[in-house]
Design an enzyme around this catalytic site. Structure first.
Site, short mmCIF file in Angstrom:
data_model
loop_
_atom_site.label_atom_id
_atom_site.label_comp_id
_atom_site.label_asym_id
_atom_site.label_seq_id
_atom_site.Cartn_x
_atom_site.Cartn_y
_atom_site.Cartn_z
N HIS A 108 14.67 43.55 17.69
CA HIS A 108 13.33 44.11 17.46
C HIS A 108 13.32 45.64 17.40
O HIS A 108 12.27 46.23 17.13
CB HIS A 108 12.35 43.61 18.52
N ASP A 131 4.93 38.60 20.92
CA ASP A 131 6.19 38.81 21.63
C ASP A 131 5.99 38.42 23.09
O ASP A 131 4.88 38.54 23.63
CB ASP A 131 6.56 40.30 21.54
N HIS A 133 7.57 40.15 25.20
CA HIS A 133 7.80 41.46 25.81
C HIS A 133 6.97 42.53 25.10
O HIS A 133 6.67 42.41 23.91
CB HIS A 133 9.29 41.83 25.70
N ASP A 135 7.85 45.82 24.68
CA ASP A 135 8.70 46.70 23.86
C ASP A 135 8.13 48.11 23.73
O ASP A 135 8.25 48.75 22.68
CB ASP A 135 8.91 46.09 22.47
N HIS A 148 15.79 47.85 21.68
CA HIS A 148 14.84 46.83 21.22
C HIS A 148 13.66 46.69 22.17
O HIS A 148 12.66 46.07 21.82
CB HIS A 148 15.52 45.49 20.97
N ASP A 235 8.28 38.30 17.18
CA ASP A 235 9.54 38.04 17.86
C ASP A 235 9.55 36.56 18.24
O ASP A 235 8.63 36.09 18.92
CB ASP A 235 9.63 38.92 19.10
N ASP A 237 10.95 35.05 20.43
CA ASP A 237 10.90 34.74 21.85
C ASP A 237 9.47 34.66 22.38
O ASP A 237 9.25 34.31 23.55
CB ASP A 237 11.77 35.69 22.68
N GLU A 280 14.66 38.51 16.03
CA GLU A 280 15.40 38.03 17.20
C GLU A 280 15.85 36.57 17.11
O GLU A 280 16.08 35.93 18.14
CB GLU A 280 14.60 38.26 18.49
#
Length: 311
Positions: A108, A131, A133, A135, A148, A235, A237, A280
């Site tokens: 990312h 996401d 996260h 980031d 990332h 992303d 994830d 990702e």
């Protein structure tokens, strides 16, 4: 039914592969773009009526410098910077040609390129960041040093001066960014989100209100009149590991298969989506069945961004 796109008069899409792993420690994520294309993504989009061109960028690894020391806690800054600056120009050029830009990562940190490139063409755009996260760590707050986890701090202009990233302009305003699906947020990132007033919908909000209302609320905050271009950075994830297991930083309790696809479908329905990132996907992680499942999901998310619907 998907509306005609306000900003893209012709159904032309540029798939840009960014086979890059420099922003995090796992090898394999650089294989994601090619595996998505090998699964037939370009052909699938052509069958949907899109005119497709594909740029693989297969020589990105040649840009890795022999010497790339840690600078201000960030790992591999020369490599990340040179790749993302090059790809940002590529993305800008395709966006300028009024093509939908579909970027396949890679980790990312590639968002340094995608957001810079898209927002240089559409300066009043909004960014939907899906996401697990946030980031948004800065060089001063990151514990890992993996870039990332930092791209949004540079794009928001809060990262401070870093000698390798002077090219990154603060193209993103806090009121044009919204998160969906957060569930693993560092304390420093929580502080940044609150201080900047960034709208963030965690998995708690998805549970509380449902994904339909969350997407509507997200758009109300960053695109209230439904007249601005939209850039989606997704992303994988953000999805629960049971849905997309082959990714580098999986976190339990994520979006379901349908919730992830609903986001893409709903944004496509606005007729305002001009760019999407699928990031990702790491085919080197997990077993063959898990890899196949994750690649299949990545392709279906991309198709939904470009107008595939259930009916």
């Amino acid at each position: 039914m998907t509306q005609d796109n306000k900003f893209l008069p012709d159904k032309k899409v540029s798939i840009i592969g960014v086979p890059f792993n420099g922003g995090q420690p796992h090898t394999g994520v650089e294989e994601g773009p090619l595996r998505l294309v090998e699964f037939g993504l370009a052909n699938q989009l052509e069958e949907m009526g899109w005119q497709v061109d594909y740029e693989a960028n297969e020589h990105i690894s040649d840009m890795r410098p022999e010497d790339d020391p840690v600078v201000m806690k960030l790992k591999q800054p020369k490599y990340v910077s040179s790749v993302t600056q090059t790809v940002a120009k590529q993305i800008h050029d395709r966006a300028k040609e009024k093509k939908f830009v579909l970027t396949l990562g890679g980790d990312h940190s590639v968002a340094l390129a995608t957001v810079s490139g898209v927002f240089s063409q559409y300066p009043d755009a909004c960014l939907i960041w899906v996401d697990a996260h946030a980031d948004v760590n800065t060089p001063g707050t990151t514990d890992s040093g993996n870039i990332h986890g930092c791209p949004l701090s540079f794009l928001l202009g809060i990262a401070g001066d870093h000698p390798n990233f002077n090219w990154v302009k603060p193209v993103l305003k806090a009121n044009r960014l919204v998160y969906i699906g957060l569930r693993d947020i560092d304390d420093a990132e929580k502080k940044i989100i609150h201080e900047l007033g960034i709208t963030a919908y965690t998995m708690h909000h998805v549970d509380k209100w449902g994904i339909g209302q969350v997407v509507d609320m997200a758009l109300d905050r960053v695109n209230p009149n439904r007249d601005l271009p939209i850039h989606l950075s997704f992303d994988v994830d953000a999805l629960d590991p049971s849905v997309a297991p082959s990714t580098g930083t999986p976190v339990r309790g994520g979006l379901t298969f349908r919730e992830g696809h609903y986001i893409c479908e709903a944004l496509a329905e606005t007729g305002l989506l001009v760019a999407a990132d699928i990031m990702e996907v790491n085919p080197a992680l997990e077993n063959d069945n898990a890899v196949f499942q994750t690649i299949q999901v990545g392709c279906s998310l991309a198709r939904c961004c470009l107008g595939e619907s259930l009916l």
